[in-house]
Design a protein around this motif. Structure first.
Motif, mmCIF file in Angstrom:
data_model
loop_
_atom_site.group_PDB
_atom_site.id
_atom_site.type_symbol
_atom_site.label_atom_id
_atom_site.label_comp_id
_atom_site.label_asym_id
_atom_site.label_seq_id
_atom_site.Cartn_x
_atom_site.Cartn_y
_atom_site.Cartn_z
ATOM 1 N N GLU A 171 -12.451 53.041 16.494
ATOM 2 C CA GLU A 171 -12.966 51.695 16.272
ATOM 3 C C GLU A 171 -13.583 51.128 17.546
ATOM 4 O OE1 GLU A 171 -9.834 52.714 15.330
ATOM 5 O OE2 GLU A 171 -10.346 52.909 13.211
ATOM 6 N N ASP A 172 -12.939 51.387 18.685
ATOM 7 C CA ASP A 172 -13.483 50.916 19.959
ATOM 8 C C ASP A 172 -14.848 51.547 20.238
ATOM 9 O OD1 ASP A 172 -11.249 49.337 20.456
ATOM 10 O OD2 ASP A 172 -10.280 50.835 21.735
ATOM 11 N N GLN B 187 -18.622 49.883 20.565
ATOM 12 C CA GLN B 187 -19.503 50.142 21.711
ATOM 13 C C GLN B 187 -20.839 50.724 21.264
ATOM 14 O OE1 GLN B 187 -17.557 51.932 25.316
ATOM 15 N NE2 GLN B 187 -15.800 51.969 23.912
ATOM 16 N N PHE B 188 -20.800 51.619 20.289
ATOM 17 C CA PHE B 188 -22.035 52.207 19.766
ATOM 18 C C PHE B 188 -22.947 51.110 19.224
ATOM 19 C CE2 PHE B 188 -24.756 54.021 16.539
ATOM 20 C CZ PHE B 188 -25.182 55.225 17.099
ATOM 21 N N ASN B 189 -22.395 50.256 18.373
ATOM 22 C CA ASN B 189 -23.196 49.183 17.768
ATOM 23 C C ASN B 189 -23.724 48.220 18.828
ATOM 24 O OD1 ASN B 189 -22.922 50.167 15.149
ATOM 25 N ND2 ASN B 189 -21.007 49.062 14.824
ATOM 26 N N TYR B 190 -22.916 47.940 19.830
ATOM 27 C CA TYR B 190 -23.365 47.048 20.909
ATOM 28 C C TYR B 190 -24.483 47.709 21.711
ATOM 29 C CZ TYR B 190 -23.105 43.403 24.412
ATOM 30 O OH TYR B 190 -23.412 42.351 25.239
ATOM 31 N N SER B 191 -24.357 49.000 21.955
ATOM 32 C CA SER B 191 -25.389 49.739 22.675
ATOM 33 C C SER B 191 -26.701 49.741 21.891
ATOM 34 C CB SER B 191 -24.927 51.172 22.952
ATOM 35 O OG SER B 191 -25.864 51.864 23.721
ATOM 36 N N VAL B 192 -26.624 49.909 20.577
ATOM 37 C CA VAL B 192 -27.817 49.850 19.729
ATOM 38 C C VAL B 192 -28.503 48.498 19.919
ATOM 39 C CG1 VAL B 192 -28.622 49.719 17.326
ATOM 40 C CG2 VAL B 192 -27.011 51.513 18.011
ATOM 41 N N HIS B 193 -27.710 47.444 19.904
ATOM 42 C CA HIS B 193 -28.239 46.093 20.098
ATOM 43 C C HIS B 193 -28.915 45.962 21.470
ATOM 44 C CE1 HIS B 193 -28.445 41.719 20.224
ATOM 45 N NE2 HIS B 193 -27.791 41.776 21.372
ATOM 46 N N ILE C 285 -14.160 61.593 11.366
ATOM 47 C CA ILE C 285 -15.090 60.534 10.972
ATOM 48 C C ILE C 285 -16.465 61.150 10.742
ATOM 49 C CG2 ILE C 285 -16.355 58.506 11.803
ATOM 50 C CD1 ILE C 285 -13.870 57.487 13.044
ATOM 51 N N ASN C 286 -17.083 60.773 9.638
ATOM 52 C CA ASN C 286 -18.436 61.229 9.348
ATOM 53 C C ASN C 286 -19.391 60.456 10.262
ATOM 54 O OD1 ASN C 286 -20.982 61.784 8.377
ATOM 55 N ND2 ASN C 286 -20.393 61.637 6.228
#
Length: 174
Positions: free
Chosen positions: A51-52, A56-62, A91-92
């Motif tokens: 989850e962490d 971070q992945f989603n924040y990096s995309v942003h 996780i897929n």
């Protein structure tokens, strides 16, 4: 130019990005998403969790989507995705992998900072050494899977800095 510096933890990415920032007038630095999220109040688990890394992945995309030109990224979605995959291989990650592929086109220069032999950080965070090693190995594999053209830097921070600056001034160097 947009530069992404990536690799496992404690290989010298932040030190390199700070050195590059001092030598590239007009550039800005996007610090590692972990630290930006932490400053904004996100509470990370004591031990790394999927989850962490998704956060971070989603924040990096942003960060990548919203940033302009002449920016240096300390971490990129590919190394965050590698951590996610190593922490929870069940996780897929296909949708994350596809998103990472689209963001690769947004970056002009990729700088991979691998674990060196001998490892300069051998005694640092021994409880996370296996995670670090596994992420490093996976990144080596993914560089070809993602078909990323990278400069792999080694040596002292000044040697690494010079390798990147040489590549910027001579883009056709291998």
């Amino acid at each position: 130019m947009r530069i992404a510096v990536f690799g496992a933890h404690n290989v010298g990415k932040t030190t390199l990005t700070e050195e590059l920032l001092e030598n590239l007038p007009g550039y800005t630095l996007e610090t590692e998403p972990y630290y930006q999220l932490e400053l904004s109040g996100y509470e990370f688990s004591e031990n790394p969790t999927a989850e962490d890394f998704i956060e971070q992945f989603n924040y990096s995309v942003h960060l990548i989507s919203e940033s302009g030109d002449d920016v240096i990224f300390d971490r990129f979605v590919v190394d965050i995705l590698a951590y996610l995959h190593v922490v929870d291989p069940n996780i897929n990650i296909q949708s994350f992998f596809e998103k990472a592929q689209t963001l690769i086109a947004e970056i002009d220069l990729f700088v991979f900072v691998p674990i060196e032999e001998p490892d300069l950080m051998q005694d640092y965070q021994p409880d996370l050494a296996k995670l670090r090693s596994n992420v490093n190995d996976l990144l080596h594999d993914w560089i070809s899977d993602f078909e990323i053209e990278v400069i792999e830097v080694k040596g002292t921070v000044l040697n690494r800095r010079n390798q990147v600056l040489d590549k910027i001034s001579n883009p056709h160097l291998k």
